[in-house]
Each structure stands twice: as C-alpha cells, then as structure tokens.
Enzyme design. Structure first.
Site, PDB file in Angstrom:
ATOM      1  N   LYS A   8      -2.592  39.121  14.626  1.00  0.00           N
ATOM      2  CA  LYS A   8      -1.237  39.117  15.173  1.00  0.00           C
ATOM      3  C   LYS A   8      -0.392  40.179  14.488  1.00  0.00           C
ATOM      4  O   LYS A   8      -0.451  40.365  13.273  1.00  0.00           O
ATOM      5  CB  LYS A   8      -0.611  37.731  15.012  1.00  0.00           C
ATOM      6  CG  LYS A   8      -1.353  36.644  15.793  1.00  0.00           C
ATOM      7  CD  LYS A   8      -0.717  35.288  15.587  1.00  0.00           C
ATOM      8  CE  LYS A   8      -1.441  34.228  16.404  1.00  0.00           C
ATOM      9  NZ  LYS A   8      -2.790  33.905  15.911  1.00  0.00           N
TER      10      LYS A   8
ATOM     11  N   GLU B 145     -10.164  27.776  21.024  1.00  0.00           N
ATOM     12  CA  GLU B 145      -9.290  26.973  20.174  1.00  0.00           C
ATOM     13  C   GLU B 145      -8.205  26.309  21.008  1.00  0.00           C
ATOM     14  O   GLU B 145      -8.018  26.637  22.184  1.00  0.00           O
ATOM     15  CB  GLU B 145      -8.668  27.848  19.081  1.00  0.00           C
ATOM     16  CG  GLU B 145      -8.009  29.112  19.593  1.00  0.00           C
ATOM     17  CD  GLU B 145      -6.562  29.238  19.181  1.00  0.00           C
ATOM     18  OE1 GLU B 145      -5.866  28.205  19.203  1.00  0.00           O
ATOM     19  OE2 GLU B 145      -6.137  30.367  18.873  1.00  0.00           O
TER      20      GLU B 145
END
Length: 330
Positions: free
Chosen positions: A185, A50
């Site tokens: 995360k 990405e």
C-alpha cells in the site's frame, strides 16, 4: 537418566504423532467448503482470498458485490476461490453465499484478525476477517499455494520511531506460499519494506515490469528485485520453491491497470494529507490502515476506492492464471 527419559518421551511422541497425523489434526479444526475440499483433493487450482478487504476495505453492499465479482473472476479463469474468514470461532476455508453475505453485512464489527489474533478469536467464538498474515496461516494449513490480495502490509512511514512493521512481512518469511498483490500500500515506506522482505528471504518479482508497483500507481521509484513475464514464469518459481522445501514465501507484484493508474498523483496527495491527520489524531496500530484508506477515499471523491477494486480484480485474474499454470506442473 533424565536425558534417557526425555529421549523416550520424544520417541513416543514421534510414534504417535506423525507429520501427516499432525496435519490432519490441524485440518480438523477448520471448516473447508465442499468445493475447495474437492479441488484440493483432485489437485485442481485453488486461490486463497483474504477477508479484511470485505469487512474493513469498503462499505456494504459494495464490499459484497466486489467479493462476489472477485470470486467469479477466479472461477472464470479455471480456479476455485477460497475466501478465508473466522465465523463464530470456526476458521472457514471457502465461504458459501450466505456466509459471504453475513461477513459483508457485519462490516467493521468483525474483528480484523492478524496471525497473533487467531487463537483468541477462535477461543472466544468470535468473527474474524483475516489479514494477509492470518490468511497465509490458514492457506498453508490446508495446502493452498496461491493467495490473491490487494496489497500487503509493510514498514510504516516513521517506523524508526513507532516500530510499526506489519506481521504480513514476517508471515511471508516463514510461509511458502505465493502472494499476488499490487505491491504494498502506498501509505507505507516502500524502500524499507523491500529491504525487510529481503531480510526475511522472500523472493520478490514485479510482473511484466522492472519497477516495483506502489498499489495505486504502476511505479514506486524502486527497482524490483526480479521480474517475471507470464503466469508460467510465476508457476515455475513456485514449483521450484516447493521442491527445494524452502520455508519462505514469494511476492509477485502486479502493477495496477494503466487506465486506473492515471489518478496516482491525486491519490498520493490525499495520502500525504491523511497521514498527517492520522498522526494528529494519534491513530496507530491496526486502526491506522483502515483509517487512511477511508480518508483517502473521501479526499479523492471515491477515486481511490474504484482504483482499489480494479487492482484487486486484476490481481484475481492473474493469480488465477498462475494457480492454473502451477496445477499443470504438479
């Protein structure tokens, strides 16, 4: 009469637009680098990467250096890197050195592009850095089976009030690609994220661990739904998922290397403070994650950024090995 006419139209469409032709038309809308195109044509291992981590994850020129190092790791381990971004409205699968430099230097002026934003960025001929959901879309379009990232988005803390749930999760639920990440995360609600992934029928496994990792730390306190112990294990799961024609994706969660996990408590403390500041400043939506990561980096004196870079490189190493093992099964 109307029913007969409708059936006739459907038949005509099927005659003129086979799945292969539809796929070719989609692929004609994107620019595939020669190296990536050749690898896909010859059944070689390709790893999607990405680009939001480049534009929004770290400052220039550190972002450019890290992107180049990650691509080098992929190559050194026998796979071809395919960094994905939208440049001047053209989705690019695999970037040249000049394109990578341009993306890195533009930084946060590039639009953070999730799946919902793709059509608008293309239509306005804009520049877009792809999130996990957008990268999954383009990787699936061209037939890339393995995608490496730092960490995926998930269910945000206090989502019961904000309804802030990343489109990464729904994209994983409908895209049969293996995502290699360090879990989700740590700024997110990990237990709820795992529950949501189960709802989306995403197979989740921790790599050489019984516990799901929390990005900056090896352990989150959450038991992993499953465990895999080698790149070959991962490749067999991907291969079976493809042969069964399942439309849901796979998440392989790779714990951060031990010597970078030691700072986990410091980073978690900084994360709690950053979350409080985000609420006080009313930072929400797709601006929240970049704000939190930048603030945590400030509060930890750069420790969190160093850990972030380390885990991305580790994911690239293992992801490349998985892609190579998969190519040997096909």
């Amino acid at each position: 009469m109307a029913s007969s006419l409708a059936q006739s139209r459907i038949s005509n469409l099927q005659n003129h637009l086979s799945p292969l032709e539809a796929n070719n038309k989609l692929r004609s809308l994107v620019k595939i680098s020669p190296q990536v195109s050749e690898a896909l044509s010859n059944g070689r291992a390709v790893v999607a990467l990405e680009s939001t981590i480049i534009s929004h994850g770290m400052p220039y020129p550190q972002n450019l250096q890290t992107a180049k190092e990650v691509e080098s790791i992929v190559r050194e381990n026998g796979a071809i890197p395919a960094t994905i971004a939208i440049l001047n409205g053209v989705p690019c699968i695999g970037l040249s050195e000049e394109e990578l430099e341009r993306l890195a230097s533009l930084g946060k002026s590039v639009q953070k592009t999730a799946g919902r934003d793709i059509a608008n960025v293309v239509a306005t001929r804009g520049n877009g850095a792809t999130t996990v959901s957008a990268t999954l879309f383009f990787a699936s379009m061209v037939g890339i089976q393995v995608f490496v990232t730092g960490g995926i988005g998930g269910v945000h803390r206090h989502a019961n009030h904000s309804m802030d749930i990343s489109s990464d999760l729904t994209a994983l639920g409908r895209t049969p690609i293996a995502v290699i990440s360090a879990g989700v995360k740590s700024i997110l609600d990990i237990p709820k994220t795992l529950e949501y992934l189960e709802t989306q029928e995403v197979y989740v496994a921790a790599y050489k661990s019984d516990e799901f990792p929390a990005f900056f730390t090896e352990k989150s306190g959450c038991k992993a739904p499953s465990r895999v112990n080698s790149p070959e294990d991962c490749a067999r799961v991907i291969d079976a998922n493809m042969k069964l024609n399942r439309q849901a994706g796979i998440l392989f969660a790779i714990p951060i290397p031990k010597h970078h996990s030691a700072a986990g408590n410091l980073i978690e403390s900084a994360t709690q403070r950053a979350l409080t500041e985000a609420r006080e400043q009313n930072v929400t939506g797709n601006a929240e994650t970049p704000f939190l990561l930048a603030r945590v980096n400030e509060l930890t004196g750069g420790t969190s950024l160093a850990a972030n870079i380390a885990l991305v490189k580790n994911n690239a190493l293992i992801g490349s090995q998985i892609a190579v093992a998969l190519s040997q099964l096909m």
